[in-house]
Design an enzyme around this catalytic site. Structure first.
Site, PDB file in Angstrom:
ATOM      1  N   GLU A   2       9.521  -1.918  -8.378  1.00  0.00           N
ATOM      2  CA  GLU A   2      10.089  -3.236  -8.055  1.00  0.00           C
ATOM      3  C   GLU A   2       9.121  -4.380  -8.321  1.00  0.00           C
ATOM      4  OE1 GLU A   2      11.345  -3.833  -4.031  1.00  0.00           O
ATOM      5  OE2 GLU A   2       9.709  -2.684  -3.219  1.00  0.00           O
ATOM      6  N   CYS A  53      21.067 -15.428  -1.548  1.00  0.00           N
ATOM      7  CA  CYS A  53      21.206 -16.881  -1.502  1.00  0.00           C
ATOM      8  C   CYS A  53      20.729 -17.418  -0.157  1.00  0.00           C
ATOM      9  CB  CYS A  53      22.664 -17.276  -1.685  1.00  0.00           C
ATOM     10  SG  CYS A  53      23.382 -16.602  -3.168  1.00  0.00           S
ATOM     11  N   TRP A  78      21.168 -16.517  -5.735  1.00  0.00           N
ATOM     12  CA  TRP A  78      20.834 -15.211  -6.311  1.00  0.00           C
ATOM     13  C   TRP A  78      22.114 -14.777  -7.003  1.00  0.00           C
ATOM     14  CZ3 TRP A  78      22.296  -9.966  -5.219  1.00  0.00           C
ATOM     15  CH2 TRP A  78      21.438  -9.005  -5.775  1.00  0.00           C
TER      16      TRP A  78
HETATM   17  C1  AGP Z   1      11.743  -3.030  -0.226  1.00  0.00           C
HETATM   18  O1  AGP Z   1      10.494  -3.190  -0.910  1.00  0.00           O
HETATM   19  C2  AGP Z   1      12.892  -3.587  -1.005  1.00  0.00           C
HETATM   20  N1  AGP Z   1      12.701  -4.978  -1.204  1.00  0.00           N
HETATM   21  C3  AGP Z   1      14.257  -3.196  -0.498  1.00  0.00           C
HETATM   22  O2  AGP Z   1      14.411  -1.837  -0.849  1.00  0.00           O
HETATM   23  C4  AGP Z   1      14.532  -3.313   1.019  1.00  0.00           C
HETATM   24  O3  AGP Z   1      13.756  -2.379   1.719  1.00  0.00           O
HETATM   25  C5  AGP Z   1      16.017  -2.999   1.265  1.00  0.00           C
HETATM   26  O4  AGP Z   1      16.785  -3.956   0.582  1.00  0.00           O
HETATM   27  C6  AGP Z   1      16.402  -2.986   2.755  1.00  0.00           C
HETATM   28  O5  AGP Z   1      16.187  -4.257   3.291  1.00  0.00           O
HETATM   29  P1  AGP Z   1      16.214  -4.394   4.898  1.00  0.00           P
HETATM   30  O6  AGP Z   1      15.051  -3.590   5.411  1.00  0.00           O
HETATM   31  O7  AGP Z   1      16.061  -5.870   5.160  1.00  0.00           O
HETATM   32  O8  AGP Z   1      17.515  -3.842   5.392  1.00  0.00           O
END
Ligand code: AGP
Length: 610
Positions: A486, A2, A74
């Site tokens: 994803e 969000c 979200w």
């Molecule tokens: C990455 O492509 C994803 N969107 C997701 O796995 C992301 O890497 C994960 O949520 C960690 O986010 P952060 O690096 O902001 O901690």
């Protein structure tokens, strides 16, 4: 996740709120809404889906008012419908929320028992009714909020406006980030500095448990014990200009192409381009004496940490334990005295990673973080912060943040190897040179994309795709599978190539593309090639990623369906280089699938809930 924005000013708030919400789109959302005070009364406009839908509602039914709040949702509790979209409101208060109120059900039951009528399925609405119940007892807004907050369990960033008071916003932070913005005759709340960048660069980040009363006169901040506290103002470097896609079709493609530049920027912060000597910023710990490193992160950032594990152990001879943060934070891992705990995060706000950091901090570890947002919660709670200079990453699927994380981690590894005497000056210099060459090698890969678009046609109709790699190519196999999953929604799995024969080989047939990552000069190349031959022998469709030498060796033994030839680089930096082809394969496959590449379904850019 969000997004939140709040404005008190002299201008019409609604257009500014929508502009702020558009800058938060990158976080991922499924509905949006705004509320303003018109002649002291709360008015809302909300819509399911993209912000353009909210804009259409507001064009039909404009909102006036100089004070307002906005939200991109979200969904956590309740379907992504207009009714569940924020702001949630009673006649007395409207509020927006990021996080999860874990005791919302019991609050709802109590409030319903008092005759209150709920209109949504959300956890958030319970807070609006709870504040209202205290207002109706005759409390002021400040008193009502101070009474409400201790009754909430879970994580939240909240911002509220109150009917009848055009010069009051109250915000609170517990577990989800929230900032105050100081404008020119205006005041703001925002869930991050990017949302406020078009309005102000003067930001004050609330700390855990803080809540703040904001009016045009300024902000009064209180701790969770309701004691007045001071928080420092920072000037963010974020430009007010809306970050555009340039000539690229998607932010993700733009950010893939930015990697040579941002890796160069990140290297220049720690690697002298002339002498190729590494100069790390001051660290809270002595890399020469730490007994062990514990690494924790999520998703793509976790895979960066996994590459770093191989590097630390091979080049610096430091034992490393690594785990995904959502597991690590609960398994009560014993930690060595004087150990270093290392956290990797693009946003610096991932709840699981932040919680793992706090576990390690309580255990007396040195806390080091590699983040892309220096003002983030993870950065602020670390003893040593090593920034990546990827710039704002808008595509939800992480690309340039990943390769700049690897770049920073590689530098830490070389520094640790040097101070521990695990590598001599010549060896460190050789590997630093290999690092310095990476931007140029990446640019070579990005100059020839037709093969990637062609291979995407092999992947686009697959039900399952396997990615294989050994050593530091194994985390890249995991990352490649995540990228494909994803953004194209095709099921994909990354596997250690040596593991294939222990089960997954049963999956192999002519319908399952297998992407094999095997730099030709990697010491494990022959082993991986053996695994590739096992796949081909069973009719598998192999897409082989290697350098010229590797492809020639491979093709002398068996014929993959397709080969991608990459520049030859030192095995040390191969994971950084090979991240690019797996990003590109995922991107072009998703484009063929027609999915929302920059904002894939169900995903959020920064997951600030458990
Ligand atoms: C990455 O492509 C994803 N969107 C997701 O796995 C992301 O890497 C994960 O949520 C960690 O986010 P952060 O690096 O902001 O901690």
């Amino acid at each position: 996740m969000c997004g939140i924005i709040g404005i008190i000013g002299e201008r019409s708030a609604a257009p500014l709120l929508v502009e702020g919400l558009k800058r938060l789109e990158y976080r991922g959302y499924d509905s949006a809404g705004v509320a303003t005070l018109v002649d002291g009364q709360i008015n809302r406009r909300r819509a399911e889906g993209k912000i353009v839908n909210l804009q259409a509602v507001m064009e039909k039914s404009p909102l006036s008012g100089k004070i307002g709040i906005g939200h991109t949702r979200w969904a956590t509790h309740g379907l992504p419908t207009e009714m569940n979209a924020h702001p949630h409101a009673t006649k007395r208060v409207a509020l927006v929320h990021n996080g999860i109120i874990e005791n919302f059900q019991s609050l709802r039951n109590t409030l319903k028992g008092q005759g209150r009528v709920f209109e949504s399925e959300t956890d958030t609405e319970a807070v609006a009714h709870l504040v209202t119940s205290f207002l109706e007892e005759g409390m002021t807004a400040e008193e009502a909020v101070a009474k409400t907050l201790p009754q909430l369990e879970g994580a939240f960033a909240l911002v509220m406006i109150f009917s009848g008071d055009e010069d009051l916003m109250i915000g609170a932070r517990r577990g989800s980030p929230l900032a105050i913005g100081y404008g020119n005759g205006e005041m703001y709340f925002g869930s991050d500095a990017l949302a406020l960048a078009p309005l102000t660069q003067q930001i004050c980040y609330l700390e855990e448990g803080d809540w703040a009363v904001v009016s045009l006169k300024g902000a009064r901040i209180f701790s969770d014990a309701n004691e007045p506290v001071e928080r420092k103002n920072v000037e963010t470097a974020l430009s007010g200009a809306l970050i555009g896609k340039g000539n690229y079709r998607h932010f993700m493609l733009k950010e893939i192409h930015e990697q040579p530049a941002v890796i160069g920027d990140t290297l220049h912060a720690v690697l002298n381009p002339a002498t190729r000597k590494i100069s790390m910023p001051p660290m809270s710990c002595d890399l020469a004496s730490i007994p062990r490193i514990t690494i924790s992160a999520c998703g793509t950032a976790y895979y960066a940490g996994l590459v770093a594990k191989y590097w630390f152990e091979k080049y610096a001879r430091i034992p490393v334990e690594i785990d995904v943060a959502s597991e690590f934070r609960y398994r009560e891992a014993p930690l060595p005295d004087g150990g270093l705990s290392l956290f990797v995060s693009q946003s610096g706000e991932t709840m699981d990673t932040l919680a793992a950091l706090r576990y390690c901090k309580r255990a007396g570890q040195h806390i080091m973080s590699v983040v892309n947002v220096p003002e983030s919660s993870i950065a602020r709670e670390s003893d040593t912060v090593l920034p990546t200079f990827a710039g704002p990453e808008i595509g939800v699927a992480s690309t340039k943040a990943f390769t700049t994380q690897l770049t920073v981690l590689a530098c830490i590894v070389l520094e640790a190897a040097r101070v521990r005497g695990a590598l001599d000056a010549r060896q460190v210099s050789h590997l630093a040179n290999a690092l310095a060459e990476v931007p140029g090698r990446l640019a070579e890969v990005l100059n020839n994309l037709s093969e990637y678009e062609r291979i995407a046609h092999i992947l686009v109709d697959a039900r399952d795709v396997l990615y294989l790699g050994r050593g530091t190519a194994y985390p890249i196999a995991l990352e490649g599978a995540l990228k494909l999953k994803e953004i194209s929604y095709i099921h994909a799995e990354g596997y250690a190539a040596g593991e294939m024969k222990h089960g997954p080989i049963a999956l192999i047939d002519e319908n399952v593309p297998v992407i094999c990552i095997a730099p030709g000069n990697d010491p494990l190349f022959d082993k991986t090639m053996g695994n590739v031959q096992e796949v081909i022998a069973r009719g598998g469709i192999v897409i082989f990623l290697s350098d010229k030498e590797g492809v020639a060796k491979m093709e002398s033994q068996a014929k993959p369906k397709a080969c991608l030839v990459l520049p030859e680089v030192d095995p040390f930096v191969a994971p950084i280089l090979y991240a690019i082809p797996v990003q590109l394969l995922a991107y072009y496959t998703a484009v063929l699938k027609g999915t929302d590449v920059d904002q894939p379904r169900n995903l959020a850019k920064s997951v600030t809930v458990e």
